[in-house]
Motif scaffolding. Structure first.
Motif, short mmCIF file in Angstrom:
data_model
loop_
_atom_site.label_atom_id
_atom_site.label_comp_id
_atom_site.label_asym_id
_atom_site.label_seq_id
_atom_site.Cartn_x
_atom_site.Cartn_y
_atom_site.Cartn_z
N TYR A 167 29.33 27.85 12.89
CA TYR A 167 28.27 27.45 11.96
C TYR A 167 28.56 26.16 11.20
O TYR A 167 27.78 25.74 10.37
N LEU A 168 29.68 25.53 11.49
CA LEU A 168 29.99 24.24 10.86
C LEU A 168 29.27 23.13 11.62
O LEU A 168 29.38 23.02 12.84
N ILE B 71 30.82 24.75 2.61
CA ILE B 71 29.40 24.73 2.24
C ILE B 71 28.55 24.63 3.49
O ILE B 71 27.47 25.23 3.56
N SER B 72 29.00 23.90 4.50
CA SER B 72 28.24 23.82 5.74
C SER B 72 28.29 25.14 6.49
O SER B 72 27.26 25.68 6.92
N LYS B 73 29.48 25.72 6.64
CA LYS B 73 29.63 26.98 7.37
C LYS B 73 28.89 28.12 6.69
O LYS B 73 28.13 28.85 7.32
N VAL B 74 29.11 28.26 5.39
CA VAL B 74 28.57 29.41 4.66
C VAL B 74 27.05 29.37 4.60
O VAL B 74 26.37 30.37 4.85
N MET B 75 26.49 28.21 4.27
CA MET B 75 25.04 28.12 4.11
C MET B 75 24.31 28.17 5.45
O MET B 75 23.20 28.72 5.54
N ASN B 76 24.91 27.63 6.51
CA ASN B 76 24.26 27.69 7.82
C ASN B 76 24.31 29.10 8.40
O ASN B 76 23.42 29.50 9.14
#
Length: 370
Positions: free
Chosen positions: A338-339, A273-278
């Motif tokens: 992006y994490l 969720i952190s990687k994908v949304m960022n």
């Protein structure tokens, strides 16, 4: 960075991700570890080899290939180098197959890339070299050439997988493949990834759109030179292996091997969720958060414990992630894929957006709580 995180470090001093990686190698190799065990790690200086670094345990050296990101090109070589390899290692290679590979790689109707450069326009009215065939044009015009090459790949799939992933053209020695960063990674042994590729090969998948496949990977022409530029001319006549599903495949391999599958899935979801949304500010989850301008809003994964008033002990909070407002450079994000975790941002200036705690559910629940 992985070498720096491992070399001359006691096992007890590694972060959780690196501990799990080293523990995986030790278990595979029947090596006993304790908290005081000192890990050794060194870089491979020869960039022609597939292993990027080594981990040394019990005076045994293990080659590690490190990957990051989504594209993951695992191998690239001139078509003539590949032809030399198969002529040397297989006894069923004839002139027809060699010429098919050359014809496929150059895609200009010749066996050596000397076809005339005829400029024209594509379907979007953009200039292109129309005397060179794109992927769709090639399969429509020369399906039998593609079939002959693919049949050879299928026949020798296991040996070619090892060549492309583990050995290459310079006798590389890859024992394990690691995908990710120091804090968040996926890994597998060379034996496990070959076994998974063979059992889940794309070559008979009716939905596979690649011209040529082997295992879980696609073989493509690196650069067809369709724009006619001088820079692209130097890249022609080369074959490239792409393993776009590497991250997902490694997760599946690890899922089969871990003891607590629920914890493994939960951790993957929190990192995702952190990687994908960022990375994707247009992701559907942003709409659920009802934020009009998310250009400088980021999702941070919780990795610090808080004091529980009930038990008087430090525990992880119920929220798995939360939102911050900050000016973060693209380089900073790319370096961490992006994490963002709390310890990553401790030296940055940021504001926590109140009441934005996110509780991540497992993927089969199809939701998160906000």
């Amino acid at each position: 960075m992985i070498v720096k995180a491992l070399n001359n470090k006691k096992f007890k001093d590694l972060n959780l991700n690196m501990k799990n990686f080293i523990r995986y190698i030790a278990k595979n190799e029947n090596i006993e570890l304790d908290n005081e065990y000192i890990i050794k790690s060194i870089y491979e200086k020869n960039n022609k080899l597939k292993q990027d670094l080594y981990v040394v345990l019990e005076n045994r050296t293990f080659g590690i290939s490190v990957k990051m990101g989504k594209g993951n090109s695992t191998h690239q070589e001139k078509c003539e180098d590949f032809i030399d390899f198969i002529l040397k290692h297989f006894n069923d290679v004839d002139q027809q197959l060699c010429d098919d590979i050359r014809f496929f790689a150059w895609c200009d109707g010749t066996l050596n890339g000397t076809g005339p450069v005829i400029m024209g326009y594509d379907e979007n009215n953009k200039p292109r070299v129309i005397s060179r065939l794109n992927k769709d044009e090639f399969i429509n015009k020369y399906p039998m050439i593609v079939k002959r090459i693919q049949d050879f790949l299928i026949k020798h799939e296991e040996d070619l997988l090892k060549h492309y992933l583990l050995v290459g053209n310079h006798d590389s020695k890859v024992d394990y493949i690691y995908h990710g960063t120091i804090e968040n990674g996926l890994w597998t042994s060379s034996d496990a990834v070959i076994d998974y590729q063979l059992k889940n090969s794309k070559v008979h998948d009716p939905h596979n759109t690649a011209l040529l496949s082997i295992g879980r990977m696609n073989i493509q022409v690196w650069n067809r030179g369709l724009n006619g530029s001088s820079s692209s001319e130097k890249k022609r006549g080369q074959l490239q292996l792409k393993y776009s599903s590497m991250e997902k495949d490694f997760a599946k391999i690890m899922f089969k091997e871990v003891g607590n599958k629920g914890t493994f899935i939960g951790d993957m979801e929190e990192f995702d969720i952190s990687k994908v949304m960022n990375q994707n500010k247009k992701h559907k989850n942003w709409k659920l958060l009802n934020i009009e301008d998310n250009s400088n809003i980021y999702v941070v994964k919780v990795d610090k414990k808080i004091l529980s008033h009930l038990s008087n002990k430090k525990v992880f909070p119920k929220s798995d992630a939360y939102l911050i407002q900050a000016d973060i450079s693209k380089d900073f994000l790319l370096e961490r894929e992006y994490l963002l975790k709390e310890n990553y941002i401790q030296d940055l200036e940021y504001n926590i957006i109140s009441n934005t705690g996110i509780s991540v559910k497992q993927r089969n629940s199809k939701k998160f709580t906000y």
